[in-house]
Design an enzyme around this catalytic site. Structure first.
Site, PDB file in Angstrom:
ATOM      1  N   HIS A  57      -9.280  -3.286   1.427  1.00 16.41           N
ATOM      2  CA  HIS A  57      -8.000  -2.748   0.976  1.00 16.41           C
ATOM      3  C   HIS A  57      -7.377  -3.888   0.172  1.00 16.41           C
ATOM      4  O   HIS A  57      -6.750  -4.797   0.736  1.00 16.41           O
ATOM      5  CB  HIS A  57      -7.099  -2.375   2.152  1.00 16.41           C
ATOM      6  CG  HIS A  57      -7.742  -1.460   3.154  1.00 16.41           C
ATOM      7  ND1 HIS A  57      -8.024  -0.141   2.867  1.00 16.41           N
ATOM      8  CD2 HIS A  57      -8.179  -1.662   4.417  1.00 16.41           C
ATOM      9  CE1 HIS A  57      -8.596   0.428   3.928  1.00 16.41           C
ATOM     10  NE2 HIS A  57      -8.709  -0.477   4.876  1.00 16.41           N
ATOM     11  N   GLN A  60      -3.854  -5.662   0.472  1.00 15.41           N
ATOM     12  CA  GLN A  60      -3.499  -6.430   1.672  1.00 15.41           C
ATOM     13  C   GLN A  60      -3.736  -7.933   1.505  1.00 15.41           C
ATOM     14  O   GLN A  60      -3.219  -8.737   2.278  1.00 15.41           O
ATOM     15  CB  GLN A  60      -4.233  -5.866   2.899  1.00 15.41           C
ATOM     16  CG  GLN A  60      -3.725  -4.464   3.265  1.00 15.41           C
ATOM     17  CD  GLN A  60      -4.493  -3.785   4.384  1.00 15.41           C
ATOM     18  OE1 GLN A  60      -5.221  -4.425   5.137  1.00 15.41           O
ATOM     19  NE2 GLN A  60      -4.345  -2.479   4.484  1.00 15.41           N
ATOM     20  N   ARG A  81       0.545  -3.091  11.510  1.00 10.18           N
ATOM     21  CA  ARG A  81       0.539  -2.001  10.543  1.00 10.18           C
ATOM     22  C   ARG A  81       1.937  -1.757   9.971  1.00 10.18           C
ATOM     23  O   ARG A  81       2.067  -1.437   8.793  1.00 10.18           O
ATOM     24  CB  ARG A  81      -0.023  -0.723  11.192  1.00 10.18           C
ATOM     25  CG  ARG A  81      -0.447   0.296  10.171  1.00 10.18           C
ATOM     26  CD  ARG A  81      -1.134   1.480  10.810  1.00 10.18           C
ATOM     27  NE  ARG A  81      -0.183   2.378  11.442  1.00 10.18           N
ATOM     28  CZ  ARG A  81      -0.421   3.679  11.685  1.00 10.18           C
ATOM     29  NH1 ARG A  81      -1.599   4.196  11.356  1.00 10.18           N
ATOM     30  NH2 ARG A  81       0.476   4.433  12.264  1.00 10.18           N
ATOM     31  N   TYR A 120      -6.079   3.692  -0.866  1.00 12.91           N
ATOM     32  CA  TYR A 120      -5.145   4.755  -0.458  1.00 12.91           C
ATOM     33  C   TYR A 120      -3.712   4.550  -0.927  1.00 12.91           C
ATOM     34  O   TYR A 120      -2.856   5.397  -0.681  1.00 12.91           O
ATOM     35  CB  TYR A 120      -5.189   4.977   1.057  1.00 12.91           C
ATOM     36  CG  TYR A 120      -4.778   3.804   1.914  1.00 12.91           C
ATOM     37  CD1 TYR A 120      -3.446   3.578   2.240  1.00 12.91           C
ATOM     38  CD2 TYR A 120      -5.730   2.923   2.419  1.00 12.91           C
ATOM     39  CE1 TYR A 120      -3.072   2.508   3.044  1.00 12.91           C
ATOM     40  CE2 TYR A 120      -5.375   1.848   3.221  1.00 12.91           C
ATOM     41  CZ  TYR A 120      -4.042   1.642   3.525  1.00 12.91           C
ATOM     42  OH  TYR A 120      -3.681   0.582   4.309  1.00 12.91           O
ATOM     43  N   HIS A 206      -9.409   9.088   5.432  1.00 14.97           N
ATOM     44  CA  HIS A 206      -8.952   7.810   5.986  1.00 14.97           C
ATOM     45  C   HIS A 206      -9.398   7.587   7.420  1.00 14.97           C
ATOM     46  O   HIS A 206      -9.910   6.522   7.780  1.00 14.97           O
ATOM     47  CB  HIS A 206      -7.429   7.681   5.895  1.00 14.97           C
ATOM     48  CG  HIS A 206      -6.906   6.391   6.454  1.00 14.97           C
ATOM     49  ND1 HIS A 206      -6.625   6.209   7.783  1.00 14.97           N
ATOM     50  CD2 HIS A 206      -6.660   5.203   5.856  1.00 14.97           C
ATOM     51  CE1 HIS A 206      -6.212   4.957   7.981  1.00 14.97           C
ATOM     52  NE2 HIS A 206      -6.227   4.336   6.829  1.00 14.97           N
ATOM     53  N   ARG A 209      -7.281  10.431  12.416  1.00 13.96           N
ATOM     54  CA  ARG A 209      -5.828  10.514  12.594  1.00 13.96           C
ATOM     55  C   ARG A 209      -5.169  11.148  11.383  1.00 13.96           C
ATOM     56  O   ARG A 209      -4.145  11.798  11.472  1.00 13.96           O
ATOM     57  CB  ARG A 209      -5.243   9.102  12.795  1.00 13.96           C
ATOM     58  CG  ARG A 209      -5.595   8.470  14.114  1.00 13.96           C
ATOM     59  CD  ARG A 209      -5.107   7.029  14.182  1.00 13.96           C
ATOM     60  NE  ARG A 209      -6.066   6.100  13.606  1.00 13.96           N
ATOM     61  CZ  ARG A 209      -5.787   5.184  12.687  1.00 13.96           C
ATOM     62  NH1 ARG A 209      -4.564   5.051  12.220  1.00 13.96           N
ATOM     63  NH2 ARG A 209      -6.722   4.385  12.233  1.00 13.96           N
ATOM     64  N   HIS A 231     -12.572   5.425   8.633  1.00 13.50           N
ATOM     65  CA  HIS A 231     -12.234   4.563   9.772  1.00 13.50           C
ATOM     66  C   HIS A 231     -12.510   5.365  11.034  1.00 13.50           C
ATOM     67  O   HIS A 231     -12.020   6.491  11.172  1.00 13.50           O
ATOM     68  CB  HIS A 231     -10.745   4.200   9.767  1.00 13.50           C
ATOM     69  CG  HIS A 231     -10.304   3.301   8.643  1.00 13.50           C
ATOM     70  ND1 HIS A 231      -9.416   3.675   7.690  1.00 13.50           N
ATOM     71  CD2 HIS A 231     -10.625   2.014   8.363  1.00 13.50           C
ATOM     72  CE1 HIS A 231      -9.187   2.662   6.853  1.00 13.50           C
ATOM     73  NE2 HIS A 231      -9.916   1.645   7.235  1.00 13.50           N
ATOM     74  N   GLU A 234     -11.315   2.176  15.930  1.00 13.99           N
ATOM     75  CA  GLU A 234     -10.968   0.759  15.864  1.00 13.99           C
ATOM     76  C   GLU A 234     -10.154   0.304  17.065  1.00 13.99           C
ATOM     77  O   GLU A 234     -10.273  -0.827  17.523  1.00 13.99           O
ATOM     78  CB  GLU A 234     -10.172   0.526  14.576  1.00 13.99           C
ATOM     79  CG  GLU A 234      -9.778  -0.906  14.323  1.00 13.99           C
ATOM     80  CD  GLU A 234      -9.166  -1.095  12.951  1.00 13.99           C
ATOM     81  OE1 GLU A 234      -8.817  -0.089  12.304  1.00 13.99           O
ATOM     82  OE2 GLU A 234      -9.048  -2.262  12.524  1.00 13.99           O
ATOM     83  N   HIS A 268     -15.420   0.299  11.393  1.00 16.42           N
ATOM     84  CA  HIS A 268     -14.882  -0.033  12.720  1.00 16.42           C
ATOM     85  C   HIS A 268     -15.271   1.018  13.759  1.00 16.42           C
ATOM     86  O   HIS A 268     -14.400   1.677  14.327  1.00 16.42           O
ATOM     87  CB  HIS A 268     -13.350  -0.129  12.775  1.00 16.42           C
ATOM     88  CG  HIS A 268     -12.662  -0.789  11.625  1.00 16.42           C
ATOM     89  ND1 HIS A 268     -12.893  -2.087  11.266  1.00 16.42           N
ATOM     90  CD2 HIS A 268     -11.700  -0.342  10.770  1.00 16.42           C
ATOM     91  CE1 HIS A 268     -12.110  -2.392  10.241  1.00 16.42           C
ATOM     92  NE2 HIS A 268     -11.392  -1.361   9.924  1.00 16.42           N
ATOM     93  N   ASP A 319     -12.157  -5.995   4.443  1.00 16.99           N
ATOM     94  CA  ASP A 319     -11.080  -5.143   4.942  1.00 16.99           C
ATOM     95  C   ASP A 319      -9.687  -5.629   4.546  1.00 16.99           C
ATOM     96  O   ASP A 319      -9.262  -5.433   3.414  1.00 16.99           O
ATOM     97  CB  ASP A 319     -11.248  -5.002   6.466  1.00 16.99           C
ATOM     98  CG  ASP A 319     -10.351  -3.926   7.065  1.00 16.99           C
ATOM     99  OD1 ASP A 319      -9.489  -3.399   6.347  1.00 16.99           O
ATOM    100  OD2 ASP A 319     -10.514  -3.599   8.248  1.00 16.99           O
TER     101      ASP A 319
HETATM  102  C1  NGQ Z   1      -5.805   0.546   6.749  1.00 15.53           C
HETATM  103  N1  NGQ Z   1      -6.757  -1.028   8.272  1.00 15.53           N
HETATM  104  O1  NGQ Z   1      -5.950   1.700   6.365  1.00 15.53           O
HETATM  105  O2  NGQ Z   1      -5.454  -0.351   5.996  1.00 15.53           O
HETATM  106  C2  NGQ Z   1      -6.097   0.235   8.190  1.00 15.53           C
HETATM  107  C3  NGQ Z   1      -4.845   0.204   8.968  1.00 15.53           C
HETATM  108  C4  NGQ Z   1      -4.649   2.510   9.892  1.00 15.53           C
HETATM  109  C5  NGQ Z   1      -7.609  -1.250   9.247  1.00 15.53           C
HETATM  110  N2  NGQ Z   1      -7.916  -0.245   9.997  1.00 15.53           N
HETATM  111  C6  NGQ Z   1      -4.078   1.466   8.984  1.00 15.53           C
HETATM  112  N3  NGQ Z   1      -8.099  -2.423   9.452  1.00 15.53           N
HETATM  113  O3  NGQ Z   1      -5.805   2.481  10.257  1.00 15.53           O
HETATM  114  O4  NGQ Z   1      -3.887   3.416  10.205  1.00 15.53           O
HETATM  115 ZN    ZN Z   2      -9.804  -0.392   6.605  1.00 14.12          ZN
END
Ligand code: NGQ
Ligand code: ZN
Length: 452
Positions: A57, A60, A81, A120, A206, A209, A231, A234, A268, A319
């Site tokens: 990402h 970040q 987050r 995203y 994504h 969730r 994802h 995780e 993850h 990541d």
């Molecule tokens: C992300 N990052 O989408 O950037 C996620 C965090 C989430 C990691 N999972 C946000 N490392 O998963 O809701």
């Molecule tokens: Zn990620």
């Protein structure tokens, strides 16, 4: 045409001495082991293929190190987050371009020659779409082009705040698409990368969730045969919420309800049972491991040894980009397993085998599969993505073959990297990308504004 000569090089068949590599039109045209250096050959000591960071990402990178101050309550992935969302909400397209460009420069300086950008941050700061829906994708593509890194763009579909189609939070407004809008975004994203010869595209629902089962079914065809990244599992809370929603754990749910195969990459898959590990390994899907971020965020430790024993394939991703490096990711992966099993050389794959070499080979193969690259490595037909190591680095002194890789991963780290060719262009020399200075200045100006 460029002709390179390496005293030793890691080929798909193993180490070879006196290797001449001919590069034409960005690709490797010929590999000739046992060739004496010829006049006009550019000579180096040790060559390896570049690797992929299969999960990034980019934005970040701008907040690296800014979430290390303990808050009032227990700090977790979820409080991190919130900080990350605040940062994301402030960024303009120019900021994203500045941050992504420096990140990709740094990736190349560390030997990553392809990035899987799980993208995203789509919309404007108030959540409304940009006049050009693919504005942000275009900025990512520009950063890839400027740096020379090969891009696998993975536009992310994000619609909900939690399992079962819960409404998204206000802080997620820049990520949200309907299925129809996402189809348009995929078209815009294909246009954004159209002029990059090494780029390809996939899709990234994504997480369970953020996507309902119906939405998942609807968007998968938009990958058009390209990679599908998600994802997976995780956080323990994520597993608990998934159980409450479906009576199944996330990896279990995906394996039973989604067409998970070699095109898929589960990012993850940290919290998986023995049964999930065995079934996952059989699908041919790649485990996208991001050991530094997973440690940084307090995620947990993936059962890597069990997964490899079951025949699974993994690749690594940077990541959150809190720290960027191949050696760092592979070392953290192995060290996590050592701490878990209280043994050494856990992922070496057997007696007499080098841990560094095994990790490197696995990450090369896994990264290639996850980003849909059929030709990688120092072989004719592959993109000319070549990394040389500094044979004068103290941690490489007197080493040959696999011991060089162990010296790099476990002792020298990124400081051992000398030159990097990306698509046949020598972009890094003496460990420095030719854009380093310019990219740093632009990045620093953007981040100073963002943290002010
Ligand atoms: C992300 N990052 O989408 O950037 C996620 C965090 C989430 C990691 N999972 C946000 N490392 O998963 O809701
Ligand atoms: Zn990620």
């Amino acid at each position: 045409m460029t002709r390179l000569h390496f005293a030793s090089a890691l080929l798909p068949s193993g180490w070879a001495n006196d290797v001449q590599v001919v590069v034409a039109a960005g690709a490797i045209a010929a590999v000739r082991p046992g060739a004496a250096p010829a006049a006009g050959d550019e000579r180096h000591a040790i060559a390896l293929p570049g690797l992929a960071s299969l999960h990034s990402h980019a934005f970040q990178r701008g907040m690296a190190g800014l979430a290390e101050l303990r808050g009032d309550s227990t700090d977790t992935f979820w409080t991190w987050r919130e900080t990350m969302y605040r940062f994301a909400l402030a960024m303009t397209p120019d900021d994203v371009a500045a941050v992504a460009t420096l990140l990709y420069v740094e990736m190349l300086e560390h030997g990553f020659t392809r990035v899987g950008e799980f993208h995203y941050l789509h919309h404007d700061r108030d959540g409304s779409p940009y006049a050009e829906l693919g504005e942000m994708a275009t900025r990512i593509a520009e950063a890839a082009e400027a740096s020379g890194i090969a891009l696998t763009l993975l536009p992310s579909f994000y619609a909900h705040g939690s399992f079962g189609g819960a409404a998204p939070h206000h802080g997620q407004r820049r990520f949200i698409c309907s299925v129809d809008q996402f189809a348009e975004l995929m078209t815009a994203s294909r246009n954004a990368i159209a002029n990059l010869p090494s780029a390809n595209i996939g899709i990234a629902p994504h997480s369970l969730r953020a996507v309902t089962p119906d939405e998942l079914r609807a968007i998968i065809p938009l990958a058009d045969g390209g990679p599908v990244h998600i994802h997976a599992a995780e956080q323990v809370k994520e597993v608990e919420d998934c159980l409450a929603w479906s009576s199944q754990r996330p990896v279990q749910w995906l394996l039973e309800h989604a067409p998970v195969d070699h095109r898929w990459c589960l990012i993850h898959a940290t919290h998986t049972t023995d049964e999930e590990v065995a079934a996952f390994a059989k699908t041919g899907a790649v485990a996208g491991l991001c050991p530094i971020t997973e440690a940084s965020l307090g995620d947990g430790i993936f059962p890597a040894r069990e997964f490899l024993d079951a025949g699974g394939l993994f690749g690594v991703g940077t990541d959150s980009n809190v720290l960027v490096g191949i050696a760092d990711e592979l070392r953290q992966l192995e060290y996590g397993q050592r701490l878990r099993h209280r043994q050494r050389n856990v992922l070496s794959g057997g007696a007499g085998r080098s841990t560094g070499r095994t990790l490197f080979d696995d990450a090369l193969a896994g990264g290639a599969r996850a980003l849909a690259q059929t030709a990688v490595g120092l072989a004719p037909g592959a993109r000319a993505d070549i990394v040389t190591l500094d044979a004068a680095h103290p941690s490489l002194a007197g080493r040959t073959g696999d011991a060089v890789i162990d010296g790099w991963i476990f002792a020298a780290g990124g400081a051992a990297i000398d030159c990097v060719w990306a698509g046949g262009q020598k972009v890094v020399e003496g460990g420095r990308h030719k854009l380093r200075q310019v990219a740093r200045e632009r990045f620093n100006a953007a981040v100073r504004r963002l943290v002010a």
